[in-house]
Write a protein that holds these residues in place. Structure first.
Motif, PDB file in Angstrom:
ATOM      1  N   GLU A 150     -11.766  -1.426   5.896  1.00  0.00           N
ATOM      2  CA  GLU A 150     -10.912  -0.889   6.952  1.00  0.00           C
ATOM      3  C   GLU A 150      -9.726  -1.844   7.084  1.00  0.00           C
ATOM      4  O   GLU A 150      -9.656  -2.857   6.389  1.00  0.00           O
ATOM      5  CB  GLU A 150     -11.662  -0.778   8.284  1.00  0.00           C
ATOM      6  CG  GLU A 150     -12.241  -2.104   8.774  1.00  0.00           C
ATOM      7  CD  GLU A 150     -13.067  -1.928  10.034  1.00  0.00           C
ATOM      8  OE1 GLU A 150     -12.538  -2.239  11.112  1.00  0.00           O
ATOM      9  OE2 GLU A 150     -14.219  -1.463   9.933  1.00  0.00           O
TER      10      GLU A 150
ATOM     11  N   THR B 239       0.825  -1.201   0.000  1.00  0.00           N
ATOM     12  CA  THR B 239       0.000   0.000   0.000  1.00  0.00           C
ATOM     13  C   THR B 239       0.864   1.258   0.000  1.00  0.00           C
ATOM     14  O   THR B 239       1.798   1.391   0.787  1.00  0.00           O
ATOM     15  CB  THR B 239      -0.923   0.017   1.231  1.00  0.00           C
ATOM     16  OG1 THR B 239      -1.777  -1.128   1.188  1.00  0.00           O
ATOM     17  CG2 THR B 239      -1.770   1.281   1.271  1.00  0.00           C
ATOM     18  N   GLY B 240       0.535   2.174  -0.916  1.00  0.00           N
ATOM     19  CA  GLY B 240       1.220   3.452  -0.973  1.00  0.00           C
ATOM     20  C   GLY B 240       2.456   3.470  -1.833  1.00  0.00           C
ATOM     21  O   GLY B 240       3.043   4.539  -2.036  1.00  0.00           O
TER      22      GLY B 240
ATOM     23  N   ARG C 251      -3.126   0.786  -4.241  1.00  0.00           N
ATOM     24  CA  ARG C 251      -3.380  -0.560  -3.725  1.00  0.00           C
ATOM     25  C   ARG C 251      -3.842  -1.435  -4.883  1.00  0.00           C
ATOM     26  O   ARG C 251      -4.248  -0.945  -5.935  1.00  0.00           O
ATOM     27  CB  ARG C 251      -4.463  -0.558  -2.640  1.00  0.00           C
ATOM     28  CG  ARG C 251      -4.008  -0.089  -1.284  1.00  0.00           C
ATOM     29  CD  ARG C 251      -5.171  -0.079  -0.282  1.00  0.00           C
ATOM     30  NE  ARG C 251      -5.821  -1.366  -0.146  1.00  0.00           N
ATOM     31  CZ  ARG C 251      -5.394  -2.367   0.633  1.00  0.00           C
ATOM     32  NH1 ARG C 251      -4.296  -2.223   1.346  1.00  0.00           N
ATOM     33  NH2 ARG C 251      -6.057  -3.499   0.703  1.00  0.00           N
TER      34      ARG C 251
ATOM     35  N   SER D 101      -7.071   3.384  -5.606  1.00  0.00           N
ATOM     36  CA  SER D 101      -6.528   4.480  -4.807  1.00  0.00           C
ATOM     37  C   SER D 101      -7.291   4.557  -3.485  1.00  0.00           C
ATOM     38  O   SER D 101      -8.514   4.640  -3.463  1.00  0.00           O
ATOM     39  CB  SER D 101      -6.656   5.809  -5.553  1.00  0.00           C
ATOM     40  OG  SER D 101      -6.203   6.883  -4.746  1.00  0.00           O
ATOM     41  N   GLU D 102      -6.542   4.499  -2.391  1.00  0.00           N
ATOM     42  CA  GLU D 102      -7.117   4.650  -1.058  1.00  0.00           C
ATOM     43  C   GLU D 102      -6.548   5.935  -0.459  1.00  0.00           C
ATOM     44  O   GLU D 102      -5.420   5.962   0.015  1.00  0.00           O
ATOM     45  CB  GLU D 102      -6.763   3.449  -0.175  1.00  0.00           C
ATOM     46  CG  GLU D 102      -7.377   3.493   1.212  1.00  0.00           C
ATOM     47  CD  GLU D 102      -6.977   2.297   2.053  1.00  0.00           C
ATOM     48  OE1 GLU D 102      -5.933   2.382   2.745  1.00  0.00           O
ATOM     49  OE2 GLU D 102      -7.693   1.272   2.002  1.00  0.00           O
ATOM     50  N   GLU D 103      -7.339   7.004  -0.563  1.00  0.00           N
ATOM     51  CA  GLU D 103      -6.888   8.317  -0.101  1.00  0.00           C
ATOM     52  C   GLU D 103      -5.540   8.685  -0.730  1.00  0.00           C
ATOM     53  O   GLU D 103      -4.635   9.187  -0.061  1.00  0.00           O
ATOM     54  CB  GLU D 103      -6.819   8.364   1.425  1.00  0.00           C
ATOM     55  CG  GLU D 103      -8.168   8.127   2.092  1.00  0.00           C
ATOM     56  CD  GLU D 103      -8.098   8.196   3.598  1.00  0.00           C
ATOM     57  OE1 GLU D 103      -6.988   8.285   4.148  1.00  0.00           O
ATOM     58  OE2 GLU D 103      -9.166   8.173   4.240  1.00  0.00           O
ATOM     59  N   GLY D 104      -5.445   8.402  -2.020  1.00  0.00           N
ATOM     60  CA  GLY D 104      -4.245   8.737  -2.770  1.00  0.00           C
ATOM     61  C   GLY D 104      -3.146   7.701  -2.727  1.00  0.00           C
ATOM     62  O   GLY D 104      -2.108   7.876  -3.379  1.00  0.00           O
ATOM     63  N   LEU D 105      -3.353   6.601  -1.990  1.00  0.00           N
ATOM     64  CA  LEU D 105      -2.350   5.550  -1.879  1.00  0.00           C
ATOM     65  C   LEU D 105      -2.697   4.402  -2.818  1.00  0.00           C
ATOM     66  O   LEU D 105      -3.830   3.900  -2.815  1.00  0.00           O
ATOM     67  CB  LEU D 105      -2.274   5.029  -0.437  1.00  0.00           C
ATOM     68  CG  LEU D 105      -1.923   6.068   0.636  1.00  0.00           C
ATOM     69  CD1 LEU D 105      -1.949   5.420   2.017  1.00  0.00           C
ATOM     70  CD2 LEU D 105      -0.565   6.702   0.360  1.00  0.00           C
TER      71      LEU D 105
ATOM     72  N   ARG E 170      -9.579  -3.047  -2.918  1.00  0.00           N
ATOM     73  CA  ARG E 170     -10.183  -2.201  -1.895  1.00  0.00           C
ATOM     74  C   ARG E 170     -10.334  -2.945  -0.565  1.00  0.00           C
ATOM     75  O   ARG E 170     -10.416  -4.175  -0.532  1.00  0.00           O
ATOM     76  CB  ARG E 170     -11.560  -1.717  -2.337  1.00  0.00           C
ATOM     77  CG  ARG E 170     -11.541  -0.803  -3.561  1.00  0.00           C
ATOM     78  CD  ARG E 170     -12.914  -0.183  -3.810  1.00  0.00           C
ATOM     79  NE  ARG E 170     -12.893   0.685  -4.980  1.00  0.00           N
ATOM     80  CZ  ARG E 170     -13.233   0.311  -6.198  1.00  0.00           C
ATOM     81  NH1 ARG E 170     -13.639  -0.938  -6.405  1.00  0.00           N
ATOM     82  NH2 ARG E 170     -13.169   1.138  -7.210  1.00  0.00           N
TER      83      ARG E 170
END
Length: 211
Positions: A70, A30-31, A64, A58-62, A67
């Motif tokens: 959490e 991630t990221g 992956r 994209s997870e808040e811009g990161l 999805r």
């Protein structure tokens, strides 16, 4: 570095300097991105061809590969969809670059999509080196993995992976016939020098360069 054609994923491809080694399919955490694991791949398997895609989620811009709702709770329908997308990319890339089945080398999120590729179609891969993989659901039924080499590198103090998961995962893979090696490293979720030693030795054992 060869200019990468559009195969559905942003990626890097580095041709083999030593064609006797199987290619590496590098799957980042991630990221990170398609560049992150290349120095590691070049160190662990000098001269091997490298195929390194960037995750499309994209997870808040990161970046992956799939999805999650959490930490530790995956979006399982998306996990399956993204696995199929990555498998399609791998098939196209193998055709375009004339690649043999690669060894998947994945870290964290990349290790998780890596074992999902293995579960989906092990014939597309030569082996799996999975660093800090997680198993938050029962992945059975597993395919016939007879003789398929797998290395699990897990941290004894990993705050993201429950302590019982690595041994359970190794047992499931063994039941499916995989030639699985589990190494519990005195570390958390980040990689250590001990991980690199285990990974290098495993690759030299199963996929040595030919003189």
């Amino acid at each position: 570095m060869t200019q990468a054609p559009d195969l559905g994923f942003v990626h890097r491809y580095i041709p083999a300097a030593d064609p006797s080694r199987p290619p590496l399919l590098l799957l980042h955490g991630t990221g990170a991105d398609e560049n992150d694991l290349i120095p590691l791949g070049e160190m662990l398997a000098p001269g091997a061809a490298i195929l390194s895609p960037r995750g499309r989620v994209s997870e808040e811009g990161l970046n992956r590969f799939f999805r999650r709702h959490e930490e530790g709770v995956w979006d399982l329908p998306d996990f399956e969809t993204r696995t199929n997308e990555l498998a399609g990319f791998l098939a196209r890339a193998r055709a375009v670059y004339h690649l043999a089945p690669p060894v998947v080398l994945g870290f964290s999120n990349g290790a998780n999509i890596g074992w999902s590729l293995m579960r989906r179609d092990p014939d597309q891969l030569a082996g799996a080196l999975l660093m800090r993989a997680m198993l938050p659901f029962d992945p059975r039924p597993l395919p016939d993995l007879t003789g398929f080499p797998v290395l699990l590198l897990s941290g004894k103090d990993d705050p993201l992976v429950p302590s019982d998961q690595p041994s359970y995962f190794a047992a499931l893979l063994g039941e499916a016939g995989a030639d699985v090696t589990l190494e519990m490293v005195p570390a958390g979720h980040t990689l250590t020098q001990q991980d690199l030693i285990f990974a290098f030795n495993w690759l030299e054992r199963y996929f040595p360069a030919q003189a």
